[in-house]
Design a protein around this motif. Structure first.
Motif, PDB file in Angstrom:
ATOM      1  N   ALA A 111      39.540 -35.732  43.580  1.00 30.05           N
ATOM      2  CA  ALA A 111      38.325 -36.258  42.968  1.00 30.05           C
ATOM      3  C   ALA A 111      38.201 -37.724  43.384  1.00 30.05           C
ATOM      4  O   ALA A 111      39.026 -38.561  43.012  1.00 30.05           O
ATOM      5  CB  ALA A 111      38.410 -36.136  41.454  1.00 30.05           C
ATOM      6  N   VAL A 112      37.198 -38.007  44.184  1.00 32.59           N
ATOM      7  CA  VAL A 112      37.027 -39.364  44.708  1.00 32.59           C
ATOM      8  C   VAL A 112      36.216 -40.177  43.702  1.00 32.59           C
ATOM      9  O   VAL A 112      35.034 -39.903  43.463  1.00 32.59           O
ATOM     10  CB  VAL A 112      36.347 -39.331  46.093  1.00 32.59           C
ATOM     11  N   THR A 113      36.882 -41.159  43.103  1.00 32.19           N
ATOM     12  CA  THR A 113      36.297 -41.897  41.974  1.00 32.19           C
ATOM     13  C   THR A 113      35.792 -43.276  42.376  1.00 32.19           C
ATOM     14  O   THR A 113      35.487 -44.093  41.527  1.00 32.19           O
ATOM     15  CB  THR A 113      37.352 -42.042  40.859  1.00 32.19           C
ATOM     16  N   LYS A 114      35.661 -43.507  43.684  1.00 34.94           N
ATOM     17  CA  LYS A 114      35.305 -44.862  44.132  1.00 34.94           C
ATOM     18  C   LYS A 114      33.937 -45.325  43.633  1.00 34.94           C
ATOM     19  O   LYS A 114      33.697 -46.517  43.546  1.00 34.94           O
ATOM     20  CB  LYS A 114      35.376 -44.939  45.658  1.00 34.94           C
ATOM     21  N   TYR A 115      33.055 -44.396  43.329  1.00 34.45           N
ATOM     22  CA  TYR A 115      31.709 -44.783  42.877  1.00 34.45           C
ATOM     23  C   TYR A 115      31.602 -44.861  41.363  1.00 34.45           C
ATOM     24  O   TYR A 115      30.530 -45.137  40.847  1.00 34.45           O
ATOM     25  CB  TYR A 115      30.670 -43.764  43.345  1.00 34.45           C
ATOM     26  N   VAL A 116      32.671 -44.539  40.638  1.00 40.28           N
ATOM     27  CA  VAL A 116      32.532 -44.414  39.180  1.00 40.28           C
ATOM     28  C   VAL A 116      33.516 -45.293  38.425  1.00 40.28           C
ATOM     29  O   VAL A 116      34.472 -45.835  38.985  1.00 40.28           O
ATOM     30  CB  VAL A 116      32.660 -42.939  38.722  1.00 40.28           C
ATOM     31  N   SER A 117      33.260 -45.400  37.108  1.00 36.44           N
ATOM     32  CA  SER A 117      33.977 -46.312  36.226  1.00 36.44           C
ATOM     33  C   SER A 117      35.363 -45.779  35.849  1.00 36.44           C
ATOM     34  O   SER A 117      35.652 -44.591  36.017  1.00 36.44           O
ATOM     35  CB  SER A 117      33.168 -46.464  34.939  1.00 36.44           C
ATOM     36  N   ARG A 163      38.068 -33.856  49.815  1.00 40.53           N
ATOM     37  CA  ARG A 163      37.903 -35.147  49.135  1.00 40.53           C
ATOM     38  C   ARG A 163      36.463 -35.221  48.630  1.00 40.53           C
ATOM     39  O   ARG A 163      35.542 -35.421  49.408  1.00 40.53           O
ATOM     40  CB  ARG A 163      38.190 -36.299  50.114  1.00 40.53           C
ATOM     41  N   LEU A 164      36.277 -35.039  47.324  1.00 42.33           N
ATOM     42  CA  LEU A 164      34.937 -34.862  46.788  1.00 42.33           C
ATOM     43  C   LEU A 164      34.554 -35.970  45.807  1.00 42.33           C
ATOM     44  O   LEU A 164      35.164 -36.118  44.748  1.00 42.33           O
ATOM     45  CB  LEU A 164      34.835 -33.501  46.093  1.00 42.33           C
ATOM     46  N   GLY A 165      33.540 -36.723  46.185  1.00 42.65           N
ATOM     47  CA  GLY A 165      33.001 -37.773  45.329  1.00 42.65           C
ATOM     48  C   GLY A 165      31.705 -37.326  44.685  1.00 42.65           C
ATOM     49  O   GLY A 165      31.675 -36.747  43.591  1.00 42.65           O
ATOM     50  N   THR A 166      30.608 -37.577  45.396  1.00 40.43           N
ATOM     51  CA  THR A 166      29.265 -37.385  44.857  1.00 40.43           C
ATOM     52  C   THR A 166      29.049 -36.030  44.177  1.00 40.43           C
ATOM     53  O   THR A 166      28.543 -35.964  43.060  1.00 40.43           O
ATOM     54  CB  THR A 166      28.248 -37.541  46.006  1.00 40.43           C
ATOM     55  N   VAL A 167      29.441 -34.967  44.823  1.00 38.91           N
ATOM     56  CA  VAL A 167      29.126 -33.635  44.315  1.00 38.91           C
ATOM     57  C   VAL A 167      29.914 -33.308  43.039  1.00 38.91           C
ATOM     58  O   VAL A 167      29.496 -32.476  42.241  1.00 38.91           O
ATOM     59  CB  VAL A 167      29.401 -32.572  45.403  1.00 38.91           C
ATOM     60  N   LEU A 168      31.015 -34.007  42.837  1.00 41.34           N
ATOM     61  CA  LEU A 168      31.924 -33.646  41.746  1.00 41.34           C
ATOM     62  C   LEU A 168      31.912 -34.665  40.602  1.00 41.34           C
ATOM     63  O   LEU A 168      31.633 -34.315  39.456  1.00 41.34           O
ATOM     64  CB  LEU A 168      33.346 -33.519  42.311  1.00 41.34           C
ATOM     65  N   VAL A 169      32.231 -35.906  40.913  1.00 37.54           N
ATOM     66  CA  VAL A 169      32.300 -36.918  39.843  1.00 37.54           C
ATOM     67  C   VAL A 169      31.039 -37.744  39.756  1.00 37.54           C
ATOM     68  O   VAL A 169      30.832 -38.478  38.802  1.00 37.54           O
ATOM     69  CB  VAL A 169      33.523 -37.845  40.006  1.00 37.54           C
ATOM     70  N   GLY A 170      30.168 -37.615  40.765  1.00 38.04           N
ATOM     71  CA  GLY A 170      28.905 -38.336  40.722  1.00 38.04           C
ATOM     72  C   GLY A 170      29.009 -39.724  41.319  1.00 38.04           C
ATOM     73  O   GLY A 170      30.034 -40.102  41.900  1.00 38.04           O
ATOM     74  N   HIS A 171      27.942 -40.429  41.163  1.00 40.96           N
ATOM     75  CA  HIS A 171      27.770 -41.705  41.850  1.00 40.96           C
ATOM     76  C   HIS A 171      27.031 -42.599  40.873  1.00 40.96           C
ATOM     77  O   HIS A 171      25.818 -42.567  40.771  1.00 40.96           O
ATOM     78  CB  HIS A 171      26.919 -41.426  43.109  1.00 40.96           C
ATOM     79  N   GLU A 172      27.784 -43.432  40.129  1.00 41.97           N
ATOM     80  CA  GLU A 172      27.147 -44.292  39.129  1.00 41.97           C
ATOM     81  C   GLU A 172      26.615 -45.535  39.809  1.00 41.97           C
ATOM     82  O   GLU A 172      27.226 -46.059  40.724  1.00 41.97           O
ATOM     83  CB  GLU A 172      28.165 -44.706  38.047  1.00 41.97           C
ATOM     84  N   GLU A 173      25.500 -46.037  39.301  1.00 43.37           N
ATOM     85  CA  GLU A 173      24.981 -47.322  39.809  1.00 43.37           C
ATOM     86  C   GLU A 173      25.920 -48.422  39.344  1.00 43.37           C
ATOM     87  O   GLU A 173      26.420 -48.395  38.234  1.00 43.37           O
ATOM     88  CB  GLU A 173      23.576 -47.597  39.253  1.00 43.37           C
ATOM     89  N   GLU A 174      26.152 -49.398  40.197  1.00 41.58           N
ATOM     90  CA  GLU A 174      26.891 -50.583  39.774  1.00 41.58           C
ATOM     91  C   GLU A 174      26.064 -51.304  38.732  1.00 41.58           C
ATOM     92  O   GLU A 174      24.864 -51.480  38.876  1.00 41.58           O
ATOM     93  CB  GLU A 174      27.125 -51.522  40.966  1.00 41.58           C
ATOM     94  N   SER A 175      26.720 -51.738  37.639  1.00 41.38           N
ATOM     95  CA  SER A 175      25.929 -52.462  36.619  1.00 41.38           C
ATOM     96  C   SER A 175      26.230 -53.939  36.700  1.00 41.38           C
ATOM     97  O   SER A 175      27.127 -54.363  37.397  1.00 41.38           O
ATOM     98  CB  SER A 175      26.247 -51.920  35.234  1.00 41.38           C
TER      99      SER A 175
END
Ligand SMILES: *Cc1c(COP(=O)(O)O)cnc(C)c1O
Length: 232
Positions: free
Chosen positions: A34-40, A220-232
């Motif tokens: 689970a690629v969490t680079k885009y999420v909190s 290696r799954l990011g977007t499709v699995l954990v999503g892609h949160e906007e940076e706040s």
């Protein structure tokens, strides 16, 4: 995203099973990072609580807060380009490194792992597509590279990793994934490593089904699995 994490995990699992069936493989042969680079950190905690165990990050800068909070709970994979001067930050924290692509990096990984008294599981990143923008060893250079690092006792070379070009039609990525599998099989035939290379780290949100059909053991799954949160 309107779906919940649980729904996305279920959907991805179904898609993995279908791809395995199509490729004549067992679903247990394919593991999810689970690629969490885009999420909190909060979302990363939810991922681990959901039963997924393997977390992928591509930069220590992005990973640090998540690792400090959750490091002991999962298996951590470093999937991004690794600068030699960043090895000290991640050694002993990430059990897998997917991006070994040069001798200077191998030396530093060996040195820091030795100093920390740990072993590290390593994938050689290979540039199968030949795109200039991609990191990775040239496929022809891999046998010599394996010979050169054969004495690096802290590095356990588990397999190969590649990234395919982004294609609207994922079918177009198939030759890249097939090429990585064929290279692995060829290397195993040459007997360059103490143990055969078993693992293939390949396939992302856009192309993981094709990668699985061609033999991926880690997707290696990011977007499709954990999503892609906007940076706040
Ligand atoms: C970001 C990233 C992924 C996941 O990308 P998605 O397309 O969001 O699934 C996989 N591998 C590497 C090396 C990445 O940097």
């Amino acid at each position: 995203m309107s779906s919940t994490l649980q729904e996305r995990i279920a959907e991805v699992s179904r898609r993995i099973e279908r791809a395995c069936a199509k490729g004549g493989r067992k679903a247990t042969e394919v593991r999810i990072i689970a690629v969490t680079k885009y999420v909190s950190p909060e979302m990363t905690a939810a991922v681990l609580a959901s039963g997924l165990t393997d977390i992928g990050e591509n930069r220590w800068q992005n990973a640090e807060r998540k690792w400090e909070a959750l490091g002991s709970q999962g298996v951590w994979h470093f999937i991004g380009h690794l600068q030699t001067n960043k090895v000290k930050d991640i050694i002993g924290k990430f059990q897998y490194i997917h991006s070994l692509d040069r001798l200077s990096l191998a030396r530093e990984l060996q040195r820091k792992a030795e100093a920390a008294g740990v072993d590290v599981n390593v994938f050689l990143q290979v540039n199968i597509s030949g795109e200039e923008s991609k990191f990775g060893l040239n496929p022809e250079a891999v046998p010599d590279f394996l010979r050169e690092i054969s004495g690096f006792n802290r590095l356990k070379i588990v397999g190969l990793m590649t990234m395919a070009p982004h294609e609207e039609d994922p079918e177009l990525t198939r030759p890249v994934f097939r090429g990585l599998r064929e290279l692995r099989d060829k290397l195993n035939g040459m007997g360059l490593t103490p143990e055969p290379l078993t693992e293939l780290s390949m396939g992302m949100s856009n192309d993981f089904e094709v990668a699985i059909e061609e033999g991926a053991t880690w997707v290696r799954l990011g977007t499709v699995l954990v999503g892609h949160e906007e940076e706040s």
